[in-house]
Design a protein around this motif. Structure first.
Motif, PDB file in Angstrom:
ATOM      1  N   MET A  84      16.347 -11.586  12.720  1.00 31.95           N
ATOM      2  CA  MET A  84      17.565 -10.943  13.384  1.00 31.95           C
ATOM      3  C   MET A  84      18.071  -9.895  12.023  1.00 31.95           C
ATOM      4  O   MET A  84      18.675 -10.266  11.043  1.00 31.95           O
ATOM      5  N   TYR A  85      17.530  -8.699  12.272  1.00 33.40           N
ATOM      6  CA  TYR A  85      17.853  -7.723  10.994  1.00 33.40           C
ATOM      7  C   TYR A  85      19.175  -7.149  11.073  1.00 33.40           C
ATOM      8  O   TYR A  85      19.848  -6.722  12.122  1.00 33.40           O
ATOM      9  N   PRO A  86      19.639  -7.170   9.777  1.00 28.54           N
ATOM     10  CA  PRO A  86      21.224  -6.629   9.794  1.00 28.54           C
ATOM     11  C   PRO A  86      20.755  -4.949   9.813  1.00 28.54           C
ATOM     12  O   PRO A  86      19.909  -4.653   9.713  1.00 28.54           O
ATOM     13  N   LEU A  87      21.858  -4.216  10.270  1.00 27.15           N
ATOM     14  CA  LEU A  87      21.759  -2.861  10.622  1.00 27.15           C
ATOM     15  C   LEU A  87      21.091  -2.245   9.253  1.00 27.15           C
ATOM     16  O   LEU A  87      20.306  -1.212   9.231  1.00 27.15           O
ATOM     17  N   ALA A  88      21.755  -2.622   8.040  1.00 27.03           N
ATOM     18  CA  ALA A  88      21.209  -2.078   6.735  1.00 27.03           C
ATOM     19  C   ALA A  88      19.636  -2.257   6.621  1.00 27.03           C
ATOM     20  O   ALA A  88      19.004  -1.526   5.836  1.00 27.03           O
ATOM     21  N   GLN A  89      19.112  -3.168   7.519  1.00 30.08           N
ATOM     22  CA  GLN A  89      17.579  -3.185   7.029  1.00 30.08           C
ATOM     23  C   GLN A  89      16.635  -2.599   8.336  1.00 30.08           C
ATOM     24  O   GLN A  89      15.461  -2.631   7.813  1.00 30.08           O
ATOM     25  N   LEU A  90      17.513  -1.741   9.243  1.00 28.00           N
ATOM     26  CA  LEU A  90      16.618  -1.513  10.380  1.00 28.00           C
ATOM     27  C   LEU A  90      15.533  -0.272   9.820  1.00 28.00           C
ATOM     28  O   LEU A  90      14.529  -0.261  10.255  1.00 28.00           O
ATOM     29  N   GLY A  91      15.882   0.462   8.583  1.00 25.31           N
ATOM     30  CA  GLY A  91      15.236   1.268   8.179  1.00 25.31           C
ATOM     31  C   GLY A  91      13.562   0.821   7.701  1.00 25.31           C
ATOM     32  O   GLY A  91      12.776   1.519   7.660  1.00 25.31           O
ATOM     33  N   SER A  92      13.656  -0.611   7.374  1.00 30.81           N
ATOM     34  CA  SER A  92      12.221  -1.188   7.025  1.00 30.81           C
ATOM     35  C   SER A  92      11.474  -1.455   8.225  1.00 30.81           C
ATOM     36  O   SER A  92      10.291  -1.986   7.923  1.00 30.81           O
ATOM     37  N   LEU A  93      11.990  -1.145   9.287  1.00 31.82           N
ATOM     38  CA  LEU A  93      11.061  -1.772  10.713  1.00 31.82           C
ATOM     39  C   LEU A  93      10.321  -0.324  11.137  1.00 31.82           C
ATOM     40  O   LEU A  93      10.963   1.035  11.269  1.00 31.82           O
ATOM     41  N   ASP A  94       9.357  -0.624  11.898  1.00 32.10           N
ATOM     42  CA  ASP A  94       8.632   0.535  12.594  1.00 32.10           C
ATOM     43  C   ASP A  94       8.651   0.061  13.991  1.00 32.10           C
ATOM     44  O   ASP A  94       7.769  -0.436  14.637  1.00 32.10           O
ATOM     45  N   LEU A  95       9.698   0.428  14.774  1.00 35.42           N
ATOM     46  CA  LEU A  95       9.769  -0.189  16.093  1.00 35.42           C
ATOM     47  C   LEU A  95       9.291   0.771  17.027  1.00 35.42           C
ATOM     48  O   LEU A  95       8.840   0.162  18.161  1.00 35.42           O
ATOM     49  N   ALA A  96       8.942   2.025  16.678  1.00 36.04           N
ATOM     50  CA  ALA A  96       7.874   2.839  17.830  1.00 36.04           C
ATOM     51  C   ALA A  96       6.506   2.363  17.533  1.00 36.04           C
ATOM     52  O   ALA A  96       6.207   2.190  18.954  1.00 36.04           O
ATOM     53  N   LYS A  97       6.129   1.636  16.625  1.00 37.87           N
ATOM     54  CA  LYS A  97       4.965   0.898  16.626  1.00 37.87           C
ATOM     55  C   LYS A  97       4.840  -0.226  17.405  1.00 37.87           C
ATOM     56  O   LYS A  97       4.015  -0.551  18.237  1.00 37.87           O
ATOM     57  N   ALA A  98       6.050  -0.895  17.419  1.00 37.09           N
ATOM     58  CA  ALA A  98       6.278  -1.959  18.338  1.00 37.09           C
ATOM     59  C   ALA A  98       6.362  -1.689  19.737  1.00 37.09           C
ATOM     60  O   ALA A  98       6.255  -2.504  20.650  1.00 37.09           O
ATOM     61  N   GLY A  99       6.685  -0.465  20.132  1.00 32.61           N
ATOM     62  CA  GLY A  99       6.947   0.010  21.421  1.00 32.61           C
ATOM     63  C   GLY A  99       8.079   0.821  21.731  1.00 32.61           C
ATOM     64  O   GLY A  99       8.186   1.112  23.078  1.00 32.61           O
TER      65      GLY A  99
END
Ligand code: ARG
Ligand code: GLU
Length: 711
Positions: free
Chosen positions: A32-47
């Protein structure tokens, strides 16, 4: 709006420093990612098919601006005139209070075809405007060598003063500092409040709560757990910065989806002993106690519509908790989460023994000692606390005693303004005086006395002596308590409420035997409460130190436990296997409603609605990708918990495809640990939401406002 830009920008620079604490490496879709951490995710890769910055980017309007926290739930804006979609169960209480036996909106549903017909609620609504890491300021002056109480006091004073300062700079916002990890990370949030929320569309209970408690926390699911409200500001529909677009086509199996929302609490970073404490004390004790309360409420209300409406919300919330707890107990039995956490902790201890400082070596053993003390106290302590929350008459007796003590301690001058000065205390007395019936109140109280007596630790000795009972049976305790309750003045509810308003001093001077009992019980509870608080303070002070040990040992990223702040979680629409030889599909359809429907009970479906389900030719877009039937429920492997109710389920393009409202039974242990095999959350599919509004209730004004055309 200009003012809002600055904090956003400030947030970007500061946020980088946050959550660098390293924990177990995770490649899972957990989180459950805080907004501050979204930068660490690669959501494009996830879809994800839109730029990640369309979801959230400091200083810009994104999808997160469409989110609201509605009471304890989540909601999202779906029109430019402030329409919000959330769950039916999130507005259940508001609908129940707006209903009467004659105008029963709970049973019949509610639809305001124009704004003037909408019904006001007291639901608080807030929007996250911006946030900022304030860890350094909150921890200023905290010395790990100080006593746990002292450390907690410094943290709490800092939080208060930072909040106060920020509140003064932003008088029209709500400022709250949330603890992301105790003793380590703190984030300040700025919320805009919108406290005028009105009911617009609520399906009949047979649709919104179809399956009732039998289906709650279960998949396959067939209820339309959604409702629509409108936020107002200064008496006009609120114009949100962002509202969600709806995709009438919904999703298919394996589609990427994500959820934004306000998950309440999880316990993933708690020590192994916490799970034992839950499994052996909290879960079994509270669930059996709530079952007893539910049973009494049902028996008392049977056949009385007014009482049924009055009790509906309490019964729903007790039932929800008790079933969740049973799911957790089953989950802890079936998985090896407890063993795993214990062995992980043993590994950490081996590691510090070799590599750690002298004081680090003591952290894990000390946590074990503290939990051992807590476990020894737990059952009696939990039950004694329930005396105050379960018996309104006992609670009033106790608060009257306290008020009288404060009055007696006041000097002549202070007494003159005592009533005025004690306004808040009197209000809270009123709130605590929740009495459903004298009989039930006495039964609940006597049952607790008996349970605590039976645990054999002597905490009811004085009470039994007062009642002149020696080794009594359950019935003897009940009879004796009933005698006191039936002759108590506190049973005359209206008189008491009037006294509270007109002559509170007379009320607090009223003699009553229940007050004698309260005088005997309170010191016993106080003694336990002091120990409990000491244990908890020390445990809290040890948590950041346990985190340091983990940080030393592991690599990877750390996602903080849920704490009612805005989070993102992502994953896929997916079926699962809940038990041996069973596979569950990720979609349910109207065929399932027709199969389950009954003339009464949890699966009650009125004939006229059932007939529609059987005969309406629905728009093709609303149908299951493989079957020629409208989709009702949807299942996915996202990481959600209580508070995520009403959260929008968004597709790869960031469009609304459903509303989250529950988890599968096996996923109730998600709060302790997420796992691909058992973690599944449940939503009402947007196709069913639209179907119900279009064909069951012909709520065309709402559909028009959403820009949905199903003709
Ligand atoms: N289980 C869902 C949640 O935790 C839905 C609750 C609705 N209430 C109920 N008693 N069925 O909140
Ligand atoms: N029904 C829950 C709520 O009210 C959401 C389900 C869950 O706990 O995951 O927030």
């Amino acid at each position: 709006m200009k003012r809002l830009i600055t904090p956003y920008l400030r947030a970007t620079t500061l946020v980088v420093a946050v959550f660098l604490m390293a924990f177990t490496p995770s490649e899972k879709e957990e989180g459950m990612y805080p907004l501050a951490q979204l930068g660490s995710l690669d959501l494009a890769k996830a879809g994800l098919q839109i730029p990640q910055s369309d979801i959230y980017q400091p200083g810009k309007v994104g999808l997160t601006n469409a989110l609201v926290r509605l009471g304890g739930c989540t909601g999202s804006f779906i029109s430019e005139k402030g329409l919000i979609i959330t769950n039916h169960h999130c507005v259940f209480g508001a609908v129940a209070s707006a209903s009467t036996p004659e105008k029963n909106y709970l049973d019949n549903g509610f639809y305001a075809a124009n704004e003037s017909e909408e019904i006001k609620t007291t639901l608080p609504c807030r929007i996250t405007l911006s946030f900022e890491d304030v860890s350094t300021r909150v921890l200023e002056g905290v010395n790990p060598d100080d006593s746990p109480e002292k450390q907690a006091e410094v943290i709490s004073d800092n939080i208060q003063s930072i909040t106060k300062e920020e509140q003064e700079n932003n008088p029209d916002l709500e400022i709250k500092i949330s603890e992301m990890f105790v003793g380590k990370y703190y984030t300040l949030f700025r919320y805009k409040m919108l406290d005028d929320v009105r009911l617009v569309y609520v399906p009949p209970k047979a649709v919104g709560k179809f399956g009732g408690e039998s289906d709650n926390w279960m998949w396959p699911r067939h209820n339309g757990d959604f409702s629509i409200v409108r936020a107002y500001e200064d008496g006009k529909p609120y114009v949100p910065q962002k509202h969600l677009k709806i995709d009438v086509n919904g999703t298919k199996e394996n589609d990427f989806v994500f959820i934004l929302g306000y998950p309440g609490s999880t316990y993933r970073h708690y020590p192994a002993q916490f799970l034992t404490y839950q499994n052996e004390h909290i879960l079994p004790l509270i669930s059996s106690w709530f079952d007893e309360r539910i049973d009494l409420l049902h028996r008392d209300a049977k056949g009385d519509t007014k009482k049924e409406l009055q009790y509906a919300s309490t019964i729903a919330s007790l039932s929800n908790t008790t079933k969740n707890f049973k799911g957790k107990m089953q989950g802890l039995r079936r998985t090896n989460i407890m063993e795993q956490r214990a062995s992980e902790q043993a590994k950490l201890q081996d590691y510090v023994k070799k590599n750690g400082s002298e004081s680090a070596k003591k952290v894990i053993p000390r946590i074990a000692e503290l939990y051992a003390r807590k476990n020894a106290l737990a059952d009696d302590y939990i039950l004694m606390n329930q005396m105050y929350s379960s018996s309104g008459m006992f609670n009033l007796a106790h608060s009257s005693n306290k008020a009288l003590d404060s009055y007696n301690a006041a000097d002549k001058e202070q007494r003159k303004t005592w009533v005025e000065d004690s306004k808040a205390a009197i209000q809270s007395m009123k709130r605590g005086y929740r009495v459903y019936s004298t009989e039930m109140d006495a039964q609940l109280f006597s049952s607790l006395v008996y349970r605590i007596y039976k645990s054999g630790n002597g905490r009811m000795d004085d009470v039994l002596a007062y009642l002149k009972l020696d080794q009594p049976s359950r019935d003897e305790v009940q009879e004796s308590i009933e005698n006191i309750w039936y002759s108590s003045k506190y049973k005359n509810r209206l008189d008491i409420l009037e006294l509270m308003d007109t002559k509170p001093i007379k009320l607090i001077k009223t003699k009553d035997k229940i007050r004698d009992l309260a005088r005997l019980i309170y010191p016993v509870l106080q003694k336990d409460a002091t120990e409990w608080r000491d244990i908890d303070a020390e445990l809290k002070a040890l948590m950041p130190r346990l985190a340091d040990i983990k940080q030393d040992y592991y690599g990877g990223t750390f996602v903080p436990d849920a704490n009612s702040t805005l989070r993102l979680t992502y994953g896929y629409v997916k079926g699962y296997s809940p038990s041996d030889a069973v596979y569950n599909d990720p979609f349910t359809t109207i065929d399932g409603i027709i199969e389950k429907a009954q003339p009464s009970g949890d699966y009650y479906m009125p004939e006229n609605i059932l007939e529609k389900y059987k005969t309406v030719t629905a728009n093709d877009n609303l149908k299951h990708p493989k079957h020629d039937q409208v989709v009702v429920g949807v299942l996915y492997n996202l990481d959600t918990t209580g508070g995520n109710s009403g959260s929008p389920i968004l597709n790869a393009k960031g469009e609304l495809v459903g509303v989250n409202f529950d988890r599968a039974f096996s996923a109730t242990i998600n709060d302790f640990e997420w796992n691909e095999s058992y973690s599944r959350s449940i939503g009402v599919d947007i196709r069913y939401v639209l179907y119900v509004m279009k064909y069951v209730n012909e709520a065309d004004a709402v559909l028009d406002e959403l820009g949905v055309d199903l003709d």
